[in-house]
Design a protein around this motif. Structure first.
Motif, PDB file in Angstrom:
ATOM      1  N   TYR B 306      -2.244  12.871  -0.878  1.00  0.00           N
ATOM      2  CA  TYR B 306      -1.800  11.723  -1.634  1.00  0.00           C
ATOM      3  C   TYR B 306      -0.405  11.352  -1.139  1.00  0.00           C
ATOM      4  N   HIS B 326      -9.623  13.428   2.683  1.00  0.00           N
ATOM      5  CA  HIS B 326      -9.505  12.436   1.608  1.00  0.00           C
ATOM      6  C   HIS B 326      -8.069  11.942   1.601  1.00  0.00           C
ATOM      7  N   TYR B 328      -5.153   9.116   0.534  1.00  0.00           N
ATOM      8  CA  TYR B 328      -4.871   8.193  -0.568  1.00  0.00           C
ATOM      9  C   TYR B 328      -3.445   7.689  -0.438  1.00  0.00           C
ATOM     10  N   GLY B 330      -0.728   5.755  -2.246  1.00  0.00           N
ATOM     11  CA  GLY B 330      -0.442   5.258  -3.577  1.00  0.00           C
ATOM     12  C   GLY B 330       0.438   4.035  -3.608  1.00  0.00           C
ATOM     13  N   ARG B 331       1.142   3.792  -2.539  1.00  0.00           N
ATOM     14  CA  ARG B 331       1.990   2.591  -2.499  1.00  0.00           C
ATOM     15  C   ARG B 331       1.661   1.829  -1.233  1.00  0.00           C
ATOM     16  N   GLU B 350     -12.830   9.853   3.012  1.00  0.00           N
ATOM     17  CA  GLU B 350     -12.491   8.829   2.024  1.00  0.00           C
ATOM     18  C   GLU B 350     -11.104   8.297   2.276  1.00  0.00           C
ATOM     19  N   LEU B 351     -10.957   6.998   2.089  1.00  0.00           N
ATOM     20  CA  LEU B 351      -9.666   6.359   2.305  1.00  0.00           C
ATOM     21  C   LEU B 351      -9.397   5.365   1.193  1.00  0.00           C
ATOM     22  N   VAL B 352      -8.225   5.469   0.574  1.00  0.00           N
ATOM     23  CA  VAL B 352      -7.835   4.491  -0.440  1.00  0.00           C
ATOM     24  C   VAL B 352      -6.465   3.933  -0.074  1.00  0.00           C
ATOM     25  N   CYS B 354      -3.695   1.391  -1.568  1.00  0.00           N
ATOM     26  CA  CYS B 354      -3.360   0.580  -2.731  1.00  0.00           C
ATOM     27  C   CYS B 354      -2.802  -0.765  -2.318  1.00  0.00           C
ATOM     28  N   ALA B 377     -16.426   6.541   2.097  1.00  0.00           N
ATOM     29  CA  ALA B 377     -15.906   5.827   0.933  1.00  0.00           C
ATOM     30  C   ALA B 377     -14.577   5.192   1.273  1.00  0.00           C
ATOM     31  N   ILE B 378     -14.424   3.937   0.878  1.00  0.00           N
ATOM     32  CA  ILE B 378     -13.158   3.258   1.122  1.00  0.00           C
ATOM     33  C   ILE B 378     -12.806   2.354  -0.048  1.00  0.00           C
ATOM     34  N   GLY B 379     -11.509   2.309  -0.366  1.00  0.00           N
ATOM     35  CA  GLY B 379     -11.041   1.432  -1.431  1.00  0.00           C
ATOM     36  C   GLY B 379      -9.803   0.697  -0.964  1.00  0.00           C
ATOM     37  N   LEU B 380      -9.799  -0.632  -1.117  1.00  0.00           N
ATOM     38  CA  LEU B 380      -8.645  -1.418  -0.694  1.00  0.00           C
ATOM     39  C   LEU B 380      -8.115  -2.222  -1.860  1.00  0.00           C
ATOM     40  N   GLU B 382      -4.255  -4.168  -2.707  1.00  0.00           N
ATOM     41  CA  GLU B 382      -3.579  -5.391  -2.267  1.00  0.00           C
ATOM     42  C   GLU B 382      -3.457  -5.413  -0.756  1.00  0.00           C
ATOM     43  N   SER B 405     -15.156  -0.182  -2.223  1.00  0.00           N
ATOM     44  CA  SER B 405     -14.495  -0.803  -3.366  1.00  0.00           C
ATOM     45  C   SER B 405     -13.385  -1.710  -2.863  1.00  0.00           C
TER      46      SER B 405
END
Lengths: 522, 442
Positions: B306, B326, B328, B330-331, B350-352, B354, B377-380, B382, B405
Motif C-alpha cells: 500500500y 497486490h 495499491y 492510495g494517493r 491486482e492494481l488499484v 486512486c 483485477a484493476i481499479g482506477l 481519478e 472497476s
C-alpha cells in the motif's frame, strides 16, 4: 352527484400535469385548493430560509395562477389530522384529491387523513404524478425488491416503456361549472405565509437566485430547451462543480417542489432529442430524471432508508461523534478553501453543483472527518433548495460508500478535485472573498503559502482563515482502512453465529474484496 | 461445522465417541415414540419430556448456531440449559465490543457480561478480539480486560480500532504491561493483530520468548515504537511465521533474508504499508537479491503493498524487479511510476490507482496488460484513459480480468469509441456484461 372538493397541494405545486387536480374538477361544483402549513414539516430546523423563500414564492405563484381561473389558494396552518375534520365540516366536503407521495411521513399522514375522511364520508382520490413511474409497480417488476444498481433500473424501465405523457393545465372551459367560494377576509383567514413566519433571520437573506414557482420553472425549461445543441450534448459529469454560474439546468428545485412536472420535463427533452444525436443515460438529462426515479424506488423498497440502523443495505460503520468537526464543516470553516467555498454557496444560495455535493459529502464522511452521513443529510435537508427526502438519503449513502457504491478507494481530494476545472480558484474567490488576493498557487492550500505571501494577501492562516481541520493525506489513509473493517464486519455478521469466527479473513486485502461486497449487494 | 469435543470440564464425562451413540439413542427413542403416536392417536404425549432427554452434546451443538443474545435467553429456560450455556466450548471465541454509549453508533458488550466472562470463562477463551471506538476510555477498558486474562491460553488476539487509533492514546506502560500478560501466559499465540498500537521492541522480545514455536500471523502496521531490529528478532526466531504486516520503515534486507532462511516455513502473505509522514521523506531501498531470495523460498507468497506517498517520493521504488502481487496507490501516482510498474512487476495480480491526473494512462496500461500476465483485477479512480486504449487493454488481458472497476469519468471518448459503445466492446472481450462504475447525479 356533484361534489364539493378539496384539492390538497403538498408537493405538486403546479397546475400543468396535475391529474389529481383534474380529477377534483370532475363533477365538481365547489373547489377548495388547499395548502397546509404543517408544523412537523415547516419549522426552522427542517427548512432553511432559502427553502422557505422558495416555498413562499411557489405558493404565491400558485395562488396567482388559480386566480386566473377564478379560484384561490387556501393556506391553512396546523396539523393535517386536526385541520381536515374542521374543513370537512365547515365546507361540507364530499371529495378529497391529492398527488401521491412516497415518503414515510407522507404515507402515514395520508393514511390518517384518509381514515378521518372516511369518517366524514369524504371520498378520497390520489394520483401518481410526482415520479415518472408508479414506484410500487417498478418494485413489483423487480420481484418485490428495489433495484440496487442504476443499470438494473434502466432494464426495468425498458420493460415498462416510456413514462405517461403529461396532461395540460385546467382551462377556463374545465372550470366553467366550478366555483371557489371566497369570503372577503380570505386574506386574513388563509393568508400567504410571510418570510419571517418560521422565525428565520430574514436580514441574512441573499439575493434570490432561483425564484420559486410554476411560471418560473416553465420559463426556465423553455430557455434551456432552446439550447438544443447543449441539451443533446449534455453529459453531467463533464459539467463543472465550480463554474461561476451553474453549469447545469438548476431545474432540480422546481422538480422537487413539484413546480415542474418530471413527466413534462421528460417529454420536452424527448422532443428536443428526436432525430438528433444525443448523449445517453446515465449522463444525459433523461439520465438525471432516472437517477431521481432510482432513489425514489430505493426509498420505498428499503426500510429505514434515511438511517444506518435497521437499514438492510447500509454498511454499519462506527462513525465518530465529533460536534466540533461537524460544526466546522457545516459553517464553512474547515480550512480547506474548496470545501468552505462550496458550503458557503450552499448556505447563501441553496444550490451547489452535484460534483460539489460529492466533494463535501465525501469529505464529511469516509474521506476525512469520519462523521455519519446522517448528520450531513440533516444539513442538506435544511439548506438545499432541491433537498428531497429520498434523494438526500440515497446520495448520502452512496457518497459515504455505505450503500450502492463500494469502491471506497476513490476519495475526492479537497485540494486536487477543484483544481481540475478551476485552476485559478475563481470560485473560491467568489464565495470566500477574504482569500481573494492569494495567488493561484496557494489558493487551494493556503497553509502552504509562505508567511510573506499570506501577509501580502491580507490573510493569515490561523488568524484570518482557519488551519486545515485535518491532514487529508494522513487521515484518508486511516479512513480507507476503517472502511475496509466496516466491510469485513458486514460479511462476518452475515455468517451469524460467533462460534464460526476464528479470525478475520486473511486473504489479501484487495480490490477483489472490495468488489465482492458490491456483487453481494446486487 | 466444528466437531464437538467433550472437554475435561464436562461433568458427565462423556467422550467424543459417545456422541454418535447418544444421537442414535435419541433417534431410536423418537422413532419409537412416533410409532406409538401412530398407533394410539388419542394418546397425548407431553413433548417436554423429550427435551429433557436431549444429551448435553446435542444441546451444545445447537447452541453453537445461536448468536450470543439468543443463547443467553435460552440459558434462562432451565438449569440444564444454563449449564450448557456455560460449557467451555461456547466460550472459546469472543469479541469484546467496547464503545462509549454516548458517542458511538454501535452497541457495546454489556459490562456485566464482561465481568462474567472474566470470572467464569477466562480460562476457556482461545480466540479473542477487541473492537474499540475512538475514545481512550474504550481502549483503556480493553487493556484492563487484557490484564485480567492471566489464566488464558490464547491462540488468537486482535486489537482493532474502528474509528481513531485509540490504543495510541493509552499510556504506553499500561498498554505494554497488559499485552505482556497475554504474551507470557498464552505460550501458544498463533495469530496476533496489533496494528495502530504502542507496542515496542522489548514487548516483541517477550512475545518471541514465549510463543516462538506457535506464532503464524503477525499484523503490526503503524506501530511507531517498533524498530527494524525489533521485527528482525521476530523473523529470526519464529520460523512458523506465515503472515506478516508492517510498515516499510521496518523492512530490511536482513528481514527478508531471515524470512527466507532454510528453517523458515514458506511465507504466505507479506503486507507492507509505505507511508509518508512528511512531504519529501526519503525511503531506503531493498536489494533485488533480497526479493529474489524471498521468491525462491516462497514462490507462491502474496506481496501486498500500500503506497501513501506524495508524487515526488517514488524515486526509490520500482527501479528494479519487485515481486509485488497486490499493489495499491492510495494517493496520486505519476504516469512515470506506473510505467515503471509495468516494467518491473511481473507477478502483479491486482492494481488499484486512486488518482493520477489529467494525462491519459494509455501506454502505461497497455504495457501492464502485456507484461503483467497474472493481472486479474484493476481499479482506477481519478485517472484518465482514452476509450481506444482501454479497449486495447481489456483485449490484451482477456478473460483473466475478473474484476474491472473503472469510474465512468475515467474513460475519455475518442474518434473510435463513445461511452455507450465502449461497454459493449469491453463486455465482449471480458465474456460478461460490464459497465463502468458510476456516481449518481445528485
Amino acid at each position: 352527484m356533484v361534489h364539493t372538493c378539496v384539492h390538497w397541494f403538498r408537493k405538486g405545486l403546479r397546475l400543468h400535469d396535475n391529474p389529481a387536480l383534474m380529477a377534483a374538477l370532475r363533477d365538481c361544483q365547489e373547489l377548495y385548493p388547499v395548502f397546509i402549513l404543517d408544523p412537523h414539516l415547516h419549522n426552522d430546523t427542517c427548512v432553511g430560509i432559502n427553502r422557505w423563500r422558495f416555498l413562499v414564492g411557489a405558493l404565491r405563484d400558485l395562488d396567482c395562477s388559480l386566480r386566473k381561473l377564478n379560484s384561490r389558494l387556501f393556506v391553512v396552518r396546523g396539523k393535517p389530522e386536526e385541520v381536515f375534520p374542521e374543513l370537512f365540516d365547515k365546507w361540507k366536503v364530499t371529495k378529497l384529491t391529492y398527488e401521491y407521495d412516497t415518503e414515510p411521513y407522507s404515507l402515514s399522514r395520508d393514511q390518517t387523513v384518509t381514515t378521518l375522511a372516511k369518517e366524514h364520508r369524504v371520498e378520497v382520490l390520489y394520483k401518481i404524478s410526482h415520479t415518472l413511474y408508479d414506484i410500487d409497480r417498478m418494485i413489483e417488476e423487480n420481484n418485490g425488491k428495489a433495484p440496487l444498481t442504476y443499470n438494473r433500473m434502466r432494464a426495468i424501465v425498458k420493460t415498462l416503456g416510456p413514462p405517461k405523457k403529461p396532461i395540460p393545465a385546467p382551462t377556463m372551459e374545465d372550470m366553467k361549472d366550478v366555483k371557489t367560494p371566497c369570503s372577503e377576509n380570505h386574506e386574513q383567514k388563509y393568508e400567504m405565509p410571510t418570510l419571517g413566519e418560521l422565525g428565520h433571520d430574514t436580514a441574512a437573506l441573499g439575493e434570490e437566485q432561483f425564484p420559486g414557482g410554476e411560471q418560473e420553472s416553465l420559463r426556465r425549461l423553455d430557455e434551456h430547451m432552446k439550447r438544443t445543441g447543449w441539451v443533446c450534448g449534455f453529459e453531467k459529469p463533464q459539467t463543472s462543480p465550480n463554474s461561476l454560474s451553474p453549469s447545469t439546468t438548476v431545474l432540480s428545485p422546481y422538480v422537487t417542489f413539484g413546480c415542474l412536472s418530471a413527466r413534462t420535463f421528460w417529454w420536452r427533452l424527448a422532443e428536443v432529442y428526436q432525430g438528433k444525436k444525443h448523449s445517453d443515460p446515465p449522463v444525459s438529462l433523461h439520465g438525471q430524471l432516472l437517477w431521481r426515479e432510482f432513489f425514489y424506488t430505493a426509498s420505498v423498497g428499503i426500510p429505514n432508508f434515511n438511517k444506518m440502523e435497521g437499514n438492510p443495505v447500509c454498511t454499519q460503520v462506527d462513525w465518530d461523534t465529533n460536534p466540533e468537526y461537524l460544526a466546522a464543516w457545516r459553517e464553512a470553516r474547515t480550512g480547506f478553501p474548496f470545501i468552505d467555498a462550496i458550503m458557503t454557496q450552499l448556505r447563501q444560495e441553496g444550490w451547489i453543483h452535484h460534483l460539489a455535493r460529492h466533494a463535501v459529502a465525501c469529505f464529511l464522511t469516509r474521506g476525512d472527518l469520519w462523521i455519519s452521513w446522517e448528520e450531513g443529510q440533516k444539513v442538506f435537508e435544511e439548506l438545499l433548495l432541491d433537498g428531497d427526502w429520498a434523494l438526500n438519503a440515497g446520495n448520502w449513502q452512496w457518497l459515504s460508500a455505505s450503500a450502492f457504491f463500494h469502491q471506497f478507494f476513490r476519495v475526492y481530494s479537497p485540494v486536487a478535485f477543484g483544481k481540475k476545472t478551476d485552476k485559478n480558484g475563481d470560485y473560491i474567490k467568489k464565495y470566500l472573498p477574504l482569500l481573494k488576493k492569494l495567488p493561484a498557487e496557494y489558493i487551494y492550500e493556503p497553509w502552504k503559502a509562505p508567511r510573506s505571501v499570506q501577509q501580502a494577501a491580507g490573510c493569515i492562516v490561523g488568524k484570518d482563515y482557519p488551519h486545515p481541520i485535518a491532514q487529508h493525506e494522513v487521515i484518508s489513509k486511516k479512513n480507507i482502512q476503517r472502511m475496509k473493517l466496516a466491510y469485513a464486519k458486514k460479511s462476518t455478521d452475515a455468517a451469524g453465529s460467533p462460534s464460526k469466527k476464528k479470525s478475520v479473513k486473511r486473504s489479501a486485502p484487495s480490490v477483489v474484496d472490495m468488489l465482492r461486497k458490491k456483487d453481494r449487494g446486487k | 461445522m466444528k466437531r464437538i469435543k467433550g472437554g475435561e470440564e464436562d461433568g458427565n464425562g462423556s467422550s467424543s465417541e459417545s456422541s454418535p451413540e447418544a444421537c442414535k439413542k435419541v433417534r431410536t427413542q423418537t422413532s419409537e415414540e412416533s410409532e406409538e403416536e401412530e398407533e394410539e392417536e388419542e394418546a397425548s404425549e407431553t413433548p417436554e419430556s423429550d427435551w429433557v432427554r436431549l444429551p448435553q452434546e446435542l444441546l451444545l451443538h445447537v447452541f453453537q448456531y445461536l448468536p450470543l443474545l439468543d443463547r443467553a435467553y435460552a440459558s434462562q429456560v432451565c438449569r440444564r440449559w444454563n449449564q450448557a450455556f456455560h460449557m467451555p466450548e461456547l466460550w472459546r471465541y469472543f469479541e469484546f465490543e467496547l464503545n462509549q454509549p454516548a458517542s458511538s453508533y454501535l452497541k457495546a458488550t454489556h459490562p456485566d457480561l464482561i465481568k462474567q466472562i472474566i470470572t467464569r470463562h477466562s480460562n476457556h477463551l482461545q480466540y479473542v478480539s477487541f473492537k474499540v471506538d475512538s475514545s481512550t476510555e474504550s481502549a483503556e477498558a480493553a487493556c484492563n480486560i487484557l490484564s485480567q486474562l492471566v489464566n488464558c491460553s490464547l491462540k488468537t488476539l486482535g486489537l482493532i480500532s474502528t474509528a481513531r487509533p485509540s490504543f495510541m492514546e493509552v499510556p504506553k506502560s499500561h498498554f505494554i504491561s497488559a499485552l505482556t500478560v497475554v504474551f507470557v501466559n498464552s505460550k501458544s499465540l498463533s495469530s496476533l493483530k496489533i496494528d495502530d498500537t504502542p507496542v515496542d521492541d522489548p514487548s516483541l522480545k517477550v512475545l518471541v520468548a514465549n510463543n516462538r514455536d506457535t506464532l503464524k500471523l503477525l499484523k503490526m502496521s503503524s506501530c511507531p515504537h517498533v524498530s527494524p531490529a525489533g521485527i528482525l528478532c521476530v523473523a529470526d526466531q519464529c520460523y512458523g511465521l506465515r503472515e506478516l504486516a508492517l510498515n516499510y520503515h521496518l523492512l530490511s534486507d536482513e528481514l527478508l533474508l531471515a524470512l527466507s532462511s532454510e528453517k523458515h516455513v514458506h511465507l504466505e502473505h507479506l503486507r507492507i504499508d509505505v507511508v509518508s509522514e512528511n512531504p519529501g521523506q526519503h525511503f531506503h531501498t531493498i536489494k533485488k537479491t533480497s526479493w529474489d531470495a524471498m521468491v525462491r523460498h516462497s514462490p507462491k507468497f502474496n506481496l501486498v503493498m500500500y503506497f501513501f506517498l506524495y508524487e515526488d517520493e517514488f524515486g526509490p521504488f520500482f527501479n528494479e524487479e519487485v515481486p509485488v502481487t497486490h499493489l495499491y496507490f492510495g494517493r496520486s501516482v505519476s504516469k512515470e511510476v506506473l510505467g515503471r510498474v509495468g516494467l518491473h512487476c511481473p507477478r502483479l495480480v491486482e492494481l488499484v490507482v486512486c488518482a493520477n491526473g489529467l494525462r491519459p494512462l494509455d501506454e502505461e496500461l497497455i504495457r501492464i496488460a502485456k507484461r503483467c500476465t497474472q493481472l486479474s483485477a484493476i481499479g482506477l479512480g481519478e485517472c484518465e484513459v482514452s476509450c481506444s486504449a482501454f479497449v486495447e487493454f481489456v483485449k490484451l488481458c482477456g478473460r483473466r480480468l475478473s474484476q474491472l472497476s473503472i469510474m465512468e469519468e475515467v474513460l475519455i471518448p475518442d474518434h473510435k469509441y463513445s461511452l455507450d459503445e465502449i461497454h459493449w466492446e469491453v463486455s465482449k472481450h471480458l465474456g460478461r456484461v460490464w459497465f463502468p462504475d458510476m456516481m449518481p447525479t445528485w
